[in-house]
Motif scaffolding. Sequence first.
Motif, PDB file in Angstrom:
ATOM      1  N   LEU A 110       0.820  -1.205   0.000  1.00  0.00           N
ATOM      2  CA  LEU A 110       0.000   0.000   0.000  1.00  0.00           C
ATOM      3  C   LEU A 110       0.855   1.256   0.000  1.00  0.00           C
ATOM      4  CD1 LEU A 110      -2.700  -0.866   2.713  1.00  0.00           C
ATOM      5  CD2 LEU A 110      -2.910  -1.052   0.228  1.00  0.00           C
ATOM      6  N   LEU A 111       0.394   2.256  -0.725  1.00  0.00           N
ATOM      7  CA  LEU A 111       0.927   3.615  -0.619  1.00  0.00           C
ATOM      8  C   LEU A 111       0.049   4.327   0.388  1.00  0.00           C
ATOM      9  CD1 LEU A 111       1.373   4.675  -4.359  1.00  0.00           C
ATOM     10  CD2 LEU A 111       3.165   4.033  -2.746  1.00  0.00           C
ATOM     11  N   ARG A 112       0.613   5.307   1.070  1.00  0.00           N
ATOM     12  CA  ARG A 112      -0.245   6.098   1.944  1.00  0.00           C
ATOM     13  C   ARG A 112       0.197   7.548   1.889  1.00  0.00           C
ATOM     14  NH1 ARG A 112       1.557   4.031   7.932  1.00  0.00           N
ATOM     15  NH2 ARG A 112       3.545   5.102   7.961  1.00  0.00           N
ATOM     16  N   GLU A 113      -0.791   8.401   2.033  1.00  0.00           N
ATOM     17  CA  GLU A 113      -0.514   9.832   2.087  1.00  0.00           C
ATOM     18  C   GLU A 113      -1.534  10.471   3.009  1.00  0.00           C
ATOM     19  OE1 GLU A 113      -2.616  11.832  -1.662  1.00  0.00           O
ATOM     20  OE2 GLU A 113      -1.018  10.441  -2.208  1.00  0.00           O
ATOM     21  N   HIS A 114      -1.167  11.628   3.546  1.00  0.00           N
ATOM     22  CA  HIS A 114      -2.071  12.314   4.475  1.00  0.00           C
ATOM     23  C   HIS A 114      -3.291  12.867   3.770  1.00  0.00           C
ATOM     24  CE1 HIS A 114      -0.487  12.374   8.491  1.00  0.00           C
ATOM     25  NE2 HIS A 114       0.740  12.580   8.026  1.00  0.00           N
ATOM     26  N   LYS A 115      -4.401  12.632   4.388  1.00  0.00           N
ATOM     27  CA  LYS A 115      -5.648  13.247   3.978  1.00  0.00           C
ATOM     28  C   LYS A 115      -5.797  14.480   4.866  1.00  0.00           C
ATOM     29  CE  LYS A 115     -10.551  12.350   3.666  1.00  0.00           C
ATOM     30  NZ  LYS A 115     -11.684  11.585   4.085  1.00  0.00           N
ATOM     31  N   ASP A 116      -6.902  15.166   4.778  1.00  0.00           N
ATOM     32  CA  ASP A 116      -7.158  16.275   5.699  1.00  0.00           C
ATOM     33  C   ASP A 116      -7.107  15.759   7.131  1.00  0.00           C
ATOM     34  OD1 ASP A 116      -7.598  17.908   3.528  1.00  0.00           O
ATOM     35  OD2 ASP A 116      -9.747  17.482   3.491  1.00  0.00           O
ATOM     36  N   GLY A 117      -6.443  16.485   7.987  1.00  0.00           N
ATOM     37  CA  GLY A 117      -6.371  16.068   9.377  1.00  0.00           C
ATOM     38  C   GLY A 117      -5.319  15.002   9.595  1.00  0.00           C
ATOM     39  N   ARG A 118      -5.622  14.043  10.453  1.00  0.00           N
ATOM     40  CA  ARG A 118      -4.645  13.040  10.853  1.00  0.00           C
ATOM     41  C   ARG A 118      -4.773  11.717  10.122  1.00  0.00           C
ATOM     42  NH1 ARG A 118      -5.473  12.506  16.995  1.00  0.00           N
ATOM     43  NH2 ARG A 118      -3.667  11.169  16.778  1.00  0.00           N
ATOM     44  N   ALA A 119      -5.827  11.528   9.360  1.00  0.00           N
ATOM     45  CA  ALA A 119      -6.077  10.238   8.709  1.00  0.00           C
ATOM     46  C   ALA A 119      -5.145  10.025   7.518  1.00  0.00           C
ATOM     47  CB  ALA A 119      -7.524  10.164   8.234  1.00  0.00           C
ATOM     48  N   TRP A 120      -4.810   8.753   7.286  1.00  0.00           N
ATOM     49  CA  TRP A 120      -4.045   8.373   6.103  1.00  0.00           C
ATOM     50  C   TRP A 120      -5.010   7.913   5.030  1.00  0.00           C
ATOM     51  CZ3 TRP A 120       1.007   9.278   5.722  1.00  0.00           C
ATOM     52  CH2 TRP A 120       1.805   9.289   6.874  1.00  0.00           C
ATOM     53  N   LEU A 121      -4.640   8.161   3.791  1.00  0.00           N
ATOM     54  CA  LEU A 121      -5.321   7.568   2.643  1.00  0.00           C
ATOM     55  C   LEU A 121      -4.430   6.440   2.146  1.00  0.00           C
ATOM     56  CD1 LEU A 121      -6.657  10.524   0.473  1.00  0.00           C
ATOM     57  CD2 LEU A 121      -7.990   8.662   1.448  1.00  0.00           C
ATOM     58  N   TYR A 122      -4.996   5.243   2.010  1.00  0.00           N
ATOM     59  CA  TYR A 122      -4.246   4.084   1.538  1.00  0.00           C
ATOM     60  C   TYR A 122      -4.685   3.740   0.123  1.00  0.00           C
ATOM     61  CZ  TYR A 122      -2.520   3.281   6.238  1.00  0.00           C
ATOM     62  OH  TYR A 122      -1.875   3.410   7.447  1.00  0.00           O
ATOM     63  N   GLU A 123      -3.716   3.318  -0.689  1.00  0.00           N
ATOM     64  CA  GLU A 123      -3.990   2.944  -2.071  1.00  0.00           C
ATOM     65  C   GLU A 123      -3.146   1.724  -2.433  1.00  0.00           C
ATOM     66  OE1 GLU A 123      -4.046   5.093  -6.446  1.00  0.00           O
ATOM     67  OE2 GLU A 123      -3.134   6.128  -4.754  1.00  0.00           O
ATOM     68  N   ALA A 124      -3.733   0.784  -3.154  1.00  0.00           N
ATOM     69  CA  ALA A 124      -3.018  -0.433  -3.557  1.00  0.00           C
ATOM     70  C   ALA A 124      -1.887  -0.085  -4.527  1.00  0.00           C
ATOM     71  CB  ALA A 124      -3.973  -1.420  -4.206  1.00  0.00           C
ATOM     72  N   VAL A 125      -0.721  -0.714  -4.304  1.00  0.00           N
ATOM     73  CA  VAL A 125       0.435  -0.526  -5.182  1.00  0.00           C
ATOM     74  C   VAL A 125       0.342  -1.485  -6.363  1.00  0.00           C
ATOM     75  CG1 VAL A 125       2.946  -0.759  -5.334  1.00  0.00           C
ATOM     76  CG2 VAL A 125       1.919   0.293  -3.323  1.00  0.00           C
ATOM     77  N   ARG A 126      -0.058  -2.730  -6.094  1.00  0.00           N
ATOM     78  CA  ARG A 126      -0.168  -3.758  -7.125  1.00  0.00           C
ATOM     79  C   ARG A 126      -1.643  -4.102  -7.345  1.00  0.00           C
ATOM     80  NH1 ARG A 126       3.706  -5.917  -3.429  1.00  0.00           N
ATOM     81  NH2 ARG A 126       5.791  -5.523  -4.189  1.00  0.00           N
ATOM     82  N   THR A 127      -1.954  -4.577  -8.528  1.00  0.00           N
ATOM     83  CA  THR A 127      -3.323  -4.991  -8.825  1.00  0.00           C
ATOM     84  C   THR A 127      -3.579  -6.398  -8.281  1.00  0.00           C
ATOM     85  OG1 THR A 127      -2.753  -6.024 -10.937  1.00  0.00           O
ATOM     86  CG2 THR A 127      -3.301  -3.656 -10.976  1.00  0.00           C
ATOM     87  N   ARG A 128      -4.845  -6.734  -8.215  1.00  0.00           N
ATOM     88  CA  ARG A 128      -5.230  -8.089  -7.808  1.00  0.00           C
ATOM     89  C   ARG A 128      -4.625  -9.111  -8.776  1.00  0.00           C
ATOM     90  NH1 ARG A 128      -9.984  -9.578  -5.057  1.00  0.00           N
ATOM     91  NH2 ARG A 128     -10.868  -7.543  -5.511  1.00  0.00           N
ATOM     92  N   GLU A 129      -4.586  -8.758 -10.059  1.00  0.00           N
ATOM     93  CA  GLU A 129      -4.059  -9.672 -11.070  1.00  0.00           C
ATOM     94  C   GLU A 129      -2.553  -9.885 -10.895  1.00  0.00           C
ATOM     95  OE1 GLU A 129      -7.914  -8.309 -11.945  1.00  0.00           O
ATOM     96  OE2 GLU A 129      -6.132  -7.061 -11.641  1.00  0.00           O
ATOM     97  N   GLU A 130      -1.828  -8.842 -10.532  1.00  0.00           N
ATOM     98  CA  GLU A 130      -0.393  -8.991 -10.268  1.00  0.00           C
ATOM     99  C   GLU A 130      -0.159  -9.891  -9.053  1.00  0.00           C
ATOM    100  OE1 GLU A 130       1.581  -4.854 -11.860  1.00  0.00           O
ATOM    101  OE2 GLU A 130       0.345  -4.767 -10.052  1.00  0.00           O
ATOM    102  N   TYR A 131      -1.003  -9.743  -8.041  1.00  0.00           N
ATOM    103  CA  TYR A 131      -0.918 -10.597  -6.855  1.00  0.00           C
ATOM    104  C   TYR A 131      -1.188 -12.058  -7.231  1.00  0.00           C
ATOM    105  CZ  TYR A 131      -2.397 -12.749  -2.436  1.00  0.00           C
ATOM    106  OH  TYR A 131      -2.560 -13.589  -1.360  1.00  0.00           O
ATOM    107  N   SER A 132      -2.241 -12.289  -8.010  1.00  0.00           N
ATOM    108  CA  SER A 132      -2.579 -13.650  -8.435  1.00  0.00           C
ATOM    109  C   SER A 132      -1.450 -14.268  -9.249  1.00  0.00           C
ATOM    110  CB  SER A 132      -3.864 -13.651  -9.266  1.00  0.00           C
ATOM    111  OG  SER A 132      -4.952 -13.236  -8.481  1.00  0.00           O
ATOM    112  N   ALA A 133      -0.875 -13.487 -10.158  1.00  0.00           N
ATOM    113  CA  ALA A 133       0.226 -13.989 -10.989  1.00  0.00           C
ATOM    114  C   ALA A 133       1.427 -14.371 -10.129  1.00  0.00           C
ATOM    115  CB  ALA A 133       0.622 -12.944 -12.028  1.00  0.00           C
TER     116      ALA A 133
END
Length: 123
Positions: free
Chosen positions: A55-78
């Motif tokens: 996961l990538l993460r970056e600050h959202k407004d305030g103290r919360a993190w926004l998380y985003e997948a680095v790899r796709t589900r298909e890359e994980y399956s492969a």
Amino acid sequence: MRRLGELEAEIMDRLWRWRRPATVREIVDDINRTRHVAYTTVMTVANILHTKGWLLREHKDGRAWLYEAVRTREEYSAALMEDALEASEDPLVALTHFVGKMAPAEVAALRKALREAGKRADG
């Protein structure tokens, strides 16, 4: 590659399905629709997935993190399929057994993928 744990997979599944960054609160609220999980537990596992490079993460407004997948589900399956073949003493036999259990549509998709891989190798 180690297979994702149960909660890791649940977190990744949501991010893959949503195809957008999300906060831990959004993930917890969605999981809690089917079973109870603590906010701090999801926060800890999301941090672990970030540390592992999932996961990538970056600050959202305030103290919360926004998380985003680095790899796709298909890359994980492969990657899981690659690991399974590498675990076999005879990858050809393992692959033959695997292909033998495929549905006709999956075999057609495999043929198409092999043709595309051949084109890339030739080009």
